[in-house]
Design a protein around this motif. Structure first.
Motif, PDB file in Angstrom:
ATOM      1  N   PHE A  30       1.172  -6.351  -0.879  1.00 44.69           N
ATOM      2  CA  PHE A  30       0.969  -7.453  -1.813  1.00 44.69           C
ATOM      3  C   PHE A  30       1.211  -6.990  -3.238  1.00 44.69           C
ATOM      4  O   PHE A  30       0.752  -5.921  -3.641  1.00 44.69           O
ATOM      5  CB  PHE A  30      -0.472  -7.992  -1.706  1.00 44.69           C
ATOM      6  CG  PHE A  30      -0.776  -8.589  -0.366  1.00 44.69           C
ATOM      7  CD1 PHE A  30      -0.516  -9.923  -0.118  1.00 44.69           C
ATOM      8  CD2 PHE A  30      -1.297  -7.809   0.651  1.00 44.69           C
ATOM      9  CE1 PHE A  30      -0.785 -10.475   1.129  1.00 44.69           C
ATOM     10  CE2 PHE A  30      -1.570  -8.353   1.894  1.00 44.69           C
ATOM     11  CZ  PHE A  30      -1.312  -9.693   2.138  1.00 44.69           C
ATOM     12  N   LEU A  31       1.929  -7.804  -4.001  1.00 44.58           N
ATOM     13  CA  LEU A  31       2.129  -7.605  -5.437  1.00 44.58           C
ATOM     14  C   LEU A  31       1.346  -8.714  -6.123  1.00 44.58           C
ATOM     15  O   LEU A  31       1.718  -9.889  -6.042  1.00 44.58           O
ATOM     16  CB  LEU A  31       3.612  -7.679  -5.804  1.00 44.58           C
ATOM     17  CG  LEU A  31       3.943  -7.613  -7.292  1.00 44.58           C
ATOM     18  CD1 LEU A  31       3.555  -6.245  -7.871  1.00 44.58           C
ATOM     19  CD2 LEU A  31       5.414  -7.893  -7.530  1.00 44.58           C
ATOM     20  N   LEU A  32       0.235  -8.355  -6.770  1.00 47.07           N
ATOM     21  CA  LEU A  32      -0.642  -9.348  -7.383  1.00 47.07           C
ATOM     22  C   LEU A  32      -0.625  -9.230  -8.896  1.00 47.07           C
ATOM     23  O   LEU A  32      -0.564  -8.120  -9.438  1.00 47.07           O
ATOM     24  CB  LEU A  32      -2.073  -9.184  -6.879  1.00 47.07           C
ATOM     25  CG  LEU A  32      -2.276  -9.253  -5.362  1.00 47.07           C
ATOM     26  CD1 LEU A  32      -3.752  -9.148  -5.028  1.00 47.07           C
ATOM     27  CD2 LEU A  32      -1.695 -10.519  -4.795  1.00 47.07           C
ATOM     28  N   LEU A  33      -0.696 -10.362  -9.550  1.00 44.31           N
ATOM     29  CA  LEU A  33      -0.821 -10.403 -11.002  1.00 44.31           C
ATOM     30  C   LEU A  33      -2.298 -10.535 -11.322  1.00 44.31           C
ATOM     31  O   LEU A  33      -2.926 -11.550 -11.004  1.00 44.31           O
ATOM     32  CB  LEU A  33      -0.028 -11.577 -11.576  1.00 44.31           C
ATOM     33  CG  LEU A  33      -0.027 -11.689 -13.095  1.00 44.31           C
ATOM     34  CD1 LEU A  33       0.647 -10.455 -13.721  1.00 44.31           C
ATOM     35  CD2 LEU A  33       0.678 -12.958 -13.533  1.00 44.31           C
ATOM     36  N   ILE A  34      -2.862  -9.482 -11.932  1.00 42.77           N
ATOM     37  CA  ILE A  34      -4.289  -9.441 -12.237  1.00 42.77           C
ATOM     38  C   ILE A  34      -4.448  -9.189 -13.726  1.00 42.77           C
ATOM     39  O   ILE A  34      -4.047  -8.134 -14.229  1.00 42.77           O
ATOM     40  CB  ILE A  34      -4.996  -8.344 -11.423  1.00 42.77           C
ATOM     41  CG1 ILE A  34      -4.781  -8.602  -9.938  1.00 42.77           C
ATOM     42  CG2 ILE A  34      -6.473  -8.270 -11.772  1.00 42.77           C
ATOM     43  CD1 ILE A  34      -5.088  -7.435  -9.055  1.00 42.77           C
ATOM     44  N   GLU A  35      -5.012 -10.175 -14.420  1.00 39.00           N
ATOM     45  CA  GLU A  35      -5.210 -10.085 -15.865  1.00 39.00           C
ATOM     46  C   GLU A  35      -3.934  -9.652 -16.580  1.00 39.00           C
ATOM     47  O   GLU A  35      -3.945  -8.761 -17.435  1.00 39.00           O
ATOM     48  CB  GLU A  35      -6.379  -9.161 -16.183  1.00 39.00           C
ATOM     49  CG  GLU A  35      -7.704  -9.671 -15.638  1.00 39.00           C
ATOM     50  CD  GLU A  35      -8.856  -8.705 -15.869  1.00 39.00           C
ATOM     51  OE1 GLU A  35      -8.651  -7.624 -16.450  1.00 39.00           O
ATOM     52  OE2 GLU A  35      -9.972  -9.065 -15.473  1.00 39.00           O
ATOM     53  N   GLY A  36      -2.818 -10.249 -16.198  1.00 39.06           N
ATOM     54  CA  GLY A  36      -1.538  -9.978 -16.835  1.00 39.06           C
ATOM     55  C   GLY A  36      -0.838  -8.715 -16.385  1.00 39.06           C
ATOM     56  O   GLY A  36       0.245  -8.397 -16.864  1.00 39.06           O
ATOM     57  N   GLU A  37      -1.436  -7.982 -15.443  1.00 38.77           N
ATOM     58  CA  GLU A  37      -0.851  -6.724 -14.961  1.00 38.77           C
ATOM     59  C   GLU A  37      -0.508  -6.845 -13.473  1.00 38.77           C
ATOM     60  O   GLU A  37      -1.297  -7.352 -12.681  1.00 38.77           O
ATOM     61  CB  GLU A  37      -1.855  -5.586 -15.157  1.00 38.77           C
ATOM     62  CG  GLU A  37      -1.357  -4.250 -14.686  1.00 38.77           C
ATOM     63  CD  GLU A  37      -2.427  -3.162 -14.814  1.00 38.77           C
ATOM     64  OE1 GLU A  37      -2.265  -2.129 -14.151  1.00 38.77           O
ATOM     65  OE2 GLU A  37      -3.408  -3.343 -15.545  1.00 38.77           O
ATOM     66  N   GLN A  38       0.674  -6.379 -13.095  1.00 38.73           N
ATOM     67  CA  GLN A  38       1.066  -6.376 -11.689  1.00 38.73           C
ATOM     68  C   GLN A  38       0.475  -5.160 -10.988  1.00 38.73           C
ATOM     69  O   GLN A  38       0.574  -4.045 -11.494  1.00 38.73           O
ATOM     70  CB  GLN A  38       2.589  -6.356 -11.545  1.00 38.73           C
ATOM     71  CG  GLN A  38       3.242  -7.645 -11.966  1.00 38.73           C
ATOM     72  CD  GLN A  38       4.740  -7.613 -11.755  1.00 38.73           C
ATOM     73  OE1 GLN A  38       5.379  -6.595 -11.898  1.00 38.73           O
ATOM     74  NE2 GLN A  38       5.301  -8.770 -11.439  1.00 38.73           N
ATOM     75  N   ARG A  39      -0.163  -5.394  -9.821  1.00 39.16           N
ATOM     76  CA  ARG A  39      -0.750  -4.311  -9.032  1.00 39.16           C
ATOM     77  C   ARG A  39      -0.333  -4.456  -7.584  1.00 39.16           C
ATOM     78  O   ARG A  39      -0.198  -5.561  -7.070  1.00 39.16           O
ATOM     79  CB  ARG A  39      -2.276  -4.330  -9.139  1.00 39.16           C
ATOM     80  CG  ARG A  39      -2.750  -3.966 -10.531  1.00 39.16           C
ATOM     81  CD  ARG A  39      -4.249  -3.894 -10.672  1.00 39.16           C
ATOM     82  NE  ARG A  39      -4.879  -3.082  -9.648  1.00 39.16           N
ATOM     83  CZ  ARG A  39      -6.164  -3.163  -9.327  1.00 39.16           C
ATOM     84  NH1 ARG A  39      -6.961  -4.010  -9.938  1.00 39.16           N
ATOM     85  NH2 ARG A  39      -6.671  -2.396  -8.389  1.00 39.16           N
ATOM     86  N   LEU A  40      -0.150  -3.309  -6.926  1.00 43.47           N
ATOM     87  CA  LEU A  40       0.252  -3.270  -5.517  1.00 43.47           C
ATOM     88  C   LEU A  40      -0.933  -2.929  -4.620  1.00 43.47           C
ATOM     89  O   LEU A  40      -1.767  -2.084  -4.971  1.00 43.47           O
ATOM     90  CB  LEU A  40       1.339  -2.215  -5.310  1.00 43.47           C
ATOM     91  CG  LEU A  40       2.703  -2.523  -5.908  1.00 43.47           C
ATOM     92  CD1 LEU A  40       3.563  -1.271  -5.927  1.00 43.47           C
ATOM     93  CD2 LEU A  40       3.380  -3.624  -5.120  1.00 43.47           C
ATOM     94  N   PHE A  41      -0.968  -3.561  -3.445  1.00 43.49           N
ATOM     95  CA  PHE A  41      -1.979  -3.287  -2.427  1.00 43.49           C
ATOM     96  C   PHE A  41      -1.285  -3.241  -1.071  1.00 43.49           C
ATOM     97  O   PHE A  41      -0.291  -3.938  -0.861  1.00 43.49           O
ATOM     98  CB  PHE A  41      -3.050  -4.389  -2.408  1.00 43.49           C
ATOM     99  CG  PHE A  41      -3.821  -4.488  -3.683  1.00 43.49           C
ATOM    100  CD1 PHE A  41      -4.975  -3.751  -3.868  1.00 43.49           C
ATOM    101  CD2 PHE A  41      -3.379  -5.308  -4.707  1.00 43.49           C
ATOM    102  CE1 PHE A  41      -5.683  -3.825  -5.055  1.00 43.49           C
ATOM    103  CE2 PHE A  41      -4.078  -5.392  -5.895  1.00 43.49           C
ATOM    104  CZ  PHE A  41      -5.230  -4.652  -6.073  1.00 43.49           C
ATOM    105  N   ALA A  42      -1.816  -2.440  -0.150  1.00 46.71           N
ATOM    106  CA  ALA A  42      -1.250  -2.360   1.195  1.00 46.71           C
ATOM    107  C   ALA A  42      -2.387  -2.236   2.210  1.00 46.71           C
ATOM    108  O   ALA A  42      -3.259  -1.384   2.073  1.00 46.71           O
ATOM    109  CB  ALA A  42      -0.300  -1.169   1.310  1.00 46.71           C
ATOM    110  N   VAL A  43      -2.353  -3.117   3.206  1.00 49.69           N
ATOM    111  CA  VAL A  43      -3.337  -3.111   4.298  1.00 49.69           C
ATOM    112  C   VAL A  43      -2.589  -3.299   5.612  1.00 49.69           C
ATOM    113  O   VAL A  43      -1.430  -3.715   5.625  1.00 49.69           O
ATOM    114  CB  VAL A  43      -4.407  -4.226   4.131  1.00 49.69           C
ATOM    115  CG1 VAL A  43      -5.270  -3.996   2.904  1.00 49.69           C
ATOM    116  CG2 VAL A  43      -3.769  -5.606   4.101  1.00 49.69           C
ATOM    117  N   GLY A  44      -3.263  -3.016   6.705  1.00 50.56           N
ATOM    118  CA  GLY A  44      -2.662  -3.238   8.011  1.00 50.56           C
ATOM    119  C   GLY A  44      -2.296  -4.703   8.196  1.00 50.56           C
ATOM    120  O   GLY A  44      -3.020  -5.594   7.743  1.00 50.56           O
ATOM    121  N   ASN A  45      -1.201  -4.967   8.850  1.00 46.45           N
ATOM    122  CA  ASN A  45      -0.736  -6.333   9.056  1.00 46.45           C
ATOM    123  C   ASN A  45      -1.439  -7.024  10.232  1.00 46.45           C
ATOM    124  O   ASN A  45      -1.397  -8.231  10.351  1.00 46.45           O
ATOM    125  CB  ASN A  45       0.785  -6.346   9.278  1.00 46.45           C
ATOM    126  CG  ASN A  45       1.376  -7.718   9.125  1.00 46.45           C
ATOM    127  OD1 ASN A  45       1.049  -8.453   8.199  1.00 46.45           O
ATOM    128  ND2 ASN A  45       2.255  -8.084  10.043  1.00 46.45           N
TER     129      ASN A  45
END
Length: 121
Positions: A30-45
């Motif tokens: 996941f590429l999420l926009l958090i408080e104006g900053e892009q952050r990456l997360f990865a979890v099992g599908n």
């Protein structure tokens, strides 16, 4: 154990997920926009409650200060940093280190947390 390049940043859609194969395991990124900053997360599908590989199609969001993804099947929310299911804490998704270098997204082949740790917690 190593980093596996999976896609470019341009392959990702902000506030949405994609699935990649990492060391034989499906991983939701996941590429999420958090408080104006892009952050990456990865979890099992794999959704351990619904019994299907669908988490990359889940709905990302937040509950309080916790970043979560809701399963598209039964809507349980899983914490994106710990993998823990908020509604049924006995379930947990494996979570992975994910990084971005020179426009390439890479995922570490070994999970940081696993499903088995949920039963011990």
């Amino acid at each position: 154990m190593a980093w596996t390049p999976v896609c470019t940043k341009e392959d990702l859609v902000e506030n949405s997920g994609v699935c990649a194969l990492v060391a034989g395991q499906q991983v939701a990124i996941f590429l999420l926009l958090i408080e104006g900053e892009q952050r990456l997360f990865a979890v099992g599908n794999y959704d351990p409650i619904g019994g299907a590989n669908v988490m990359s199609r889940g709905i990302p969001g937040s509950i309080g200060s916790r970043l979560v993804v809701a399963s598209p099947l039964y809507k349980q929310q899983f914490d994106l940093t710990t993998g823990q299911c908020l509604q049924q804490p006995e379930y947990r998704l494996p979570c992975y280190a994910v990084g971005l270098e020179q426009g390439m997204v890479s995922v570490f082949t070994e999970p940081l947390c696993t499903e088995q740790q949920a039963s011990a917690a």
